[in-house]
Design a protein around this motif. Structure first.
Motif, PDB file in Angstrom:
ATOM      1  N   UNK A  99     -13.810  -0.921 -25.834  1.00  0.00           N
ATOM      2  CA  UNK A  99     -14.559   0.036 -25.019  1.00  0.00           C
ATOM      3  C   UNK A  99     -14.939  -0.595 -23.679  1.00  0.00           C
ATOM      4  N   UNK A 100     -15.272  -1.890 -23.716  1.00  0.00           N
ATOM      5  CA  UNK A 100     -15.699  -2.557 -22.485  1.00  0.00           C
ATOM      6  C   UNK A 100     -14.573  -3.335 -21.796  1.00  0.00           C
ATOM      7  N   UNK A 101     -13.534  -3.712 -22.543  1.00  0.00           N
ATOM      8  CA  UNK A 101     -12.451  -4.506 -21.941  1.00  0.00           C
ATOM      9  C   UNK A 101     -11.683  -3.727 -20.886  1.00  0.00           C
ATOM     10  N   UNK A 102     -11.566  -2.416 -21.085  1.00  0.00           N
ATOM     11  CA  UNK A 102     -10.806  -1.613 -20.129  1.00  0.00           C
ATOM     12  C   UNK A 102     -11.359  -1.701 -18.727  1.00  0.00           C
ATOM     13  N   UNK A 103     -12.672  -1.491 -18.604  1.00  0.00           N
ATOM     14  CA  UNK A 103     -13.287  -1.509 -17.275  1.00  0.00           C
ATOM     15  C   UNK A 103     -13.765  -2.897 -16.875  1.00  0.00           C
ATOM     16  N   UNK A 104     -13.945  -3.790 -17.859  1.00  0.00           N
ATOM     17  CA  UNK A 104     -14.465  -5.114 -17.550  1.00  0.00           C
ATOM     18  C   UNK A 104     -13.402  -6.166 -17.293  1.00  0.00           C
ATOM     19  N   UNK A 105     -12.207  -5.978 -17.871  1.00  0.00           N
ATOM     20  CA  UNK A 105     -11.161  -6.991 -17.740  1.00  0.00           C
ATOM     21  C   UNK A 105      -9.826  -6.417 -17.281  1.00  0.00           C
ATOM     22  N   UNK A 106      -9.325  -5.399 -17.992  1.00  0.00           N
ATOM     23  CA  UNK A 106      -7.984  -4.902 -17.706  1.00  0.00           C
ATOM     24  C   UNK A 106      -7.906  -4.238 -16.337  1.00  0.00           C
ATOM     25  N   UNK A 107      -8.800  -3.288 -16.077  1.00  0.00           N
ATOM     26  CA  UNK A 107      -8.725  -2.563 -14.812  1.00  0.00           C
ATOM     27  C   UNK A 107      -8.948  -3.451 -13.593  1.00  0.00           C
ATOM     28  N   UNK A 108      -9.898  -4.401 -13.616  1.00  0.00           N
ATOM     29  CA  UNK A 108     -10.030  -5.278 -12.443  1.00  0.00           C
ATOM     30  C   UNK A 108      -8.753  -6.053 -12.134  1.00  0.00           C
ATOM     31  N   UNK A 109      -8.073  -6.532 -13.187  1.00  0.00           N
ATOM     32  CA  UNK A 109      -6.824  -7.259 -12.958  1.00  0.00           C
ATOM     33  C   UNK A 109      -5.722  -6.334 -12.441  1.00  0.00           C
ATOM     34  N   UNK A 110      -5.658  -5.114 -12.995  1.00  0.00           N
ATOM     35  CA  UNK A 110      -4.666  -4.154 -12.506  1.00  0.00           C
ATOM     36  C   UNK A 110      -4.961  -3.751 -11.066  1.00  0.00           C
ATOM     37  N   UNK A 111      -6.228  -3.597 -10.757  1.00  0.00           N
ATOM     38  CA  UNK A 111      -6.608  -3.236  -9.388  1.00  0.00           C
ATOM     39  C   UNK A 111      -6.252  -4.363  -8.417  1.00  0.00           C
ATOM     40  N   UNK A 112      -6.549  -5.593  -8.830  1.00  0.00           N
ATOM     41  CA  UNK A 112      -6.192  -6.734  -7.975  1.00  0.00           C
ATOM     42  C   UNK A 112      -4.688  -6.818  -7.776  1.00  0.00           C
ATOM     43  N   UNK A 113      -3.931  -6.553  -8.832  1.00  0.00           N
ATOM     44  CA  UNK A 113      -2.477  -6.558  -8.724  1.00  0.00           C
ATOM     45  C   UNK A 113      -2.014  -5.514  -7.715  1.00  0.00           C
ATOM     46  N   UNK A 114      -2.634  -4.339  -7.753  1.00  0.00           N
ATOM     47  CA  UNK A 114      -2.290  -3.292  -6.798  1.00  0.00           C
ATOM     48  C   UNK A 114      -2.640  -3.674  -5.367  1.00  0.00           C
ATOM     49  N   UNK A 115      -3.786  -4.318  -5.190  1.00  0.00           N
ATOM     50  CA  UNK A 115      -4.197  -4.760  -3.851  1.00  0.00           C
ATOM     51  C   UNK A 115      -3.215  -5.790  -3.301  1.00  0.00           C
ATOM     52  N   UNK A 116      -2.799  -6.728  -4.141  1.00  0.00           N
ATOM     53  CA  UNK A 116      -1.839  -7.748  -3.704  1.00  0.00           C
ATOM     54  C   UNK A 116      -0.511  -7.117  -3.303  1.00  0.00           C
ATOM     55  N   UNK A 117      -0.075  -6.136  -4.083  1.00  0.00           N
ATOM     56  CA  UNK A 117       1.169  -5.436  -3.754  1.00  0.00           C
ATOM     57  C   UNK A 117       1.043  -4.703  -2.428  1.00  0.00           C
ATOM     58  N   UNK A 118      -0.105  -4.063  -2.207  1.00  0.00           N
ATOM     59  CA  UNK A 118      -0.336  -3.316  -0.973  1.00  0.00           C
ATOM     60  C   UNK A 118      -0.400  -4.254   0.235  1.00  0.00           C
ATOM     61  N   UNK A 119      -1.060  -5.392   0.059  1.00  0.00           N
ATOM     62  CA  UNK A 119      -1.149  -6.361   1.152  1.00  0.00           C
ATOM     63  C   UNK A 119       0.230  -6.813   1.600  1.00  0.00           C
ATOM     64  N   UNK A 120       1.094  -7.064   0.636  1.00  0.00           N
ATOM     65  CA  UNK A 120       2.447  -7.518   0.955  1.00  0.00           C
ATOM     66  C   UNK A 120       3.248  -6.412   1.621  1.00  0.00           C
ATOM     67  N   UNK A 121       3.154  -5.202   1.091  1.00  0.00           N
ATOM     68  CA  UNK A 121       3.969  -4.095   1.600  1.00  0.00           C
ATOM     69  C   UNK A 121       3.529  -3.632   2.980  1.00  0.00           C
ATOM     70  N   UNK A 122       2.232  -3.707   3.258  1.00  0.00           N
ATOM     71  CA  UNK A 122       1.707  -3.147   4.503  1.00  0.00           C
ATOM     72  C   UNK A 122       1.424  -4.181   5.586  1.00  0.00           C
ATOM     73  N   UNK A 123       1.714  -5.435   5.325  1.00  0.00           N
ATOM     74  CA  UNK A 123       1.481  -6.454   6.350  1.00  0.00           C
ATOM     75  C   UNK A 123       2.555  -6.354   7.433  1.00  0.00           C
ATOM     76  N   UNK A 124       2.243  -6.755   8.666  1.00  0.00           N
ATOM     77  CA  UNK A 124       3.242  -6.713   9.749  1.00  0.00           C
ATOM     78  C   UNK A 124       4.478  -7.520   9.390  1.00  0.00           C
ATOM     79  N   UNK A 125       5.617  -7.059   9.855  1.00  0.00           N
ATOM     80  CA  UNK A 125       6.895  -7.674   9.493  1.00  0.00           C
ATOM     81  C   UNK A 125       6.939  -9.170   9.805  1.00  0.00           C
ATOM     82  N   UNK A 126       6.323  -9.580  10.931  1.00  0.00           N
ATOM     83  CA  UNK A 126       6.399 -10.984  11.339  1.00  0.00           C
ATOM     84  C   UNK A 126       5.689 -11.912  10.360  1.00  0.00           C
TER      85      UNK A 126
END
Length: 224
Positions: A99-126
C-alpha cells in the motif's frame, strides 16, 4: 456525498476504481488536460493547495488530496470492507508494505526515470551527448537497480499470493495499479509472469471495468 474530481490520465483513477469496488454512492466530475501542455486545467489546480490529482470534496467543506490519504479516508467510512486487512490479520504486513511502496518507493523511481529520459531528449543538440551520458549514469547507478529490486519482490510476492496481500483484492492493489500499469507500458513486466497475470486479472475485475467505462478510456496505460 463524496465528489471525486477526476483528471484524465492521472492517479485519480485509483480512487475511481476504489469507489466502484466499494459500490458506495459518489459524484464524479471529469477534467481534461490541456491539449498542448498536458497539464491539469486551472479550475482543477484551484481545488487543492498542491494542485495535483486526486482530489475529493464533500458538502461539509472537505478538500482532500494525496492518493493514499484519500483511500484511507474513504475506507474509514467502510470499516467492514475487506479492502483493508485489519491489524492482526495474516495479510496485514503484505498489505501495509505494498500500500505504501507504490507511492513511497516505486513511483519516485519511475518518476525520476522519466525525468532523466526527458532531460536527455529535450537538451540542446550540442550538449545532448554530455547530458545523455550523465543521465544514463544516474539511471544505471540508482534508478535501474532500485526498480529491479522492487519488481523482483513484486514478482516473488505474486508467486505466493493471488493479489498483493493474499487471495483477494485489497486497497494495496488499487494503490499500486498506477505504478504497475506504468511499468507494463515501459516493458518492465517482460519476463515476470506473475506480474503479467496480476495485470490480466486487474483488467478482468468488474469494478475496474466499470471505472474504465466512467473514465472514458479504452486502454489502461500510464506513463511517466
Amino acid at each position: 456525498m463524496i465528489t471525486l474530481h477526476h483528471l484524465e490520465y492521472s492517479q485519480s483513477f485509483r480512487i475511481l476504481w476504489l469507489l466502484e469496488e466499494l459500490g458506495t454512492p459518489y459524484e464524479l466530475k471529469l477534467y481534461e488536460r490541456d491539449s498542448k501542455t498536458r497539464l491539469a486545467p486551472d479550475d482543477y489546480k484551484a481545488l487543492s493547495p498542491i494542485g495535483t490529482a486526486p482530489v475529493i470534496t464533500d458538502e461539509n467543506g472537505l478538500v482532500l488530496a494525496e492518493s493514499n490519504a484519500v483511500i484511507d479516508y474513504i475506507l474509514d467510512a467502510h470499516p467492514e470492507s475487506p479492502l483493508r486487512p485489519a491489524p492482526g490479520e495474516g495479510t496485514r504486513a503484505d498489505y501495509l508494505f505494498w500500500f505504501h511502496a507504490g507511492v513511497g518507493s516505486v513511483m519516485p523511481m519511475q518518476f525520476m526515470n522519466g525525468i532523466l529520459t526527458m532531460m536527455k531528449a529535450r537538451s540542446p543538440a550540442l550538449v545532448r551527448p554530455i547530458i545523455g551520458k550523465a543521465t544514463d549514469t544516474v539511471r544505471e547507478m540508482l534508478v535501474a537497480p532500485r526498480l529491479k529490486v522492487l519488481f523482483d519482490k513484486l514478482e516473488s510476492d505474486l508467486g505466493r499470493n493471488t493479489w498483493l496481500a493474499g487471495d483477494q483484492l485489497t486497497a494495496a492493489d488499487i494503490s499500486m495499479c498506477y505504478s504497475i500499469g506504468s511499468a507494463d507500458a515501459q516493458g518492465r513486466l517482460e519476463g515476470r509472469p506473475n506480474c503479467q497475470r496480476w495485470m490480466e486479472q486487474m483488467r478482468a475485475t468488474p469494478s475496474f471495468q466499470r471505472a474504465m467505462e466512467k473514465d472514458g478510456r479504452e486502454t489502461f496505460i500510464f506513463s511517466f
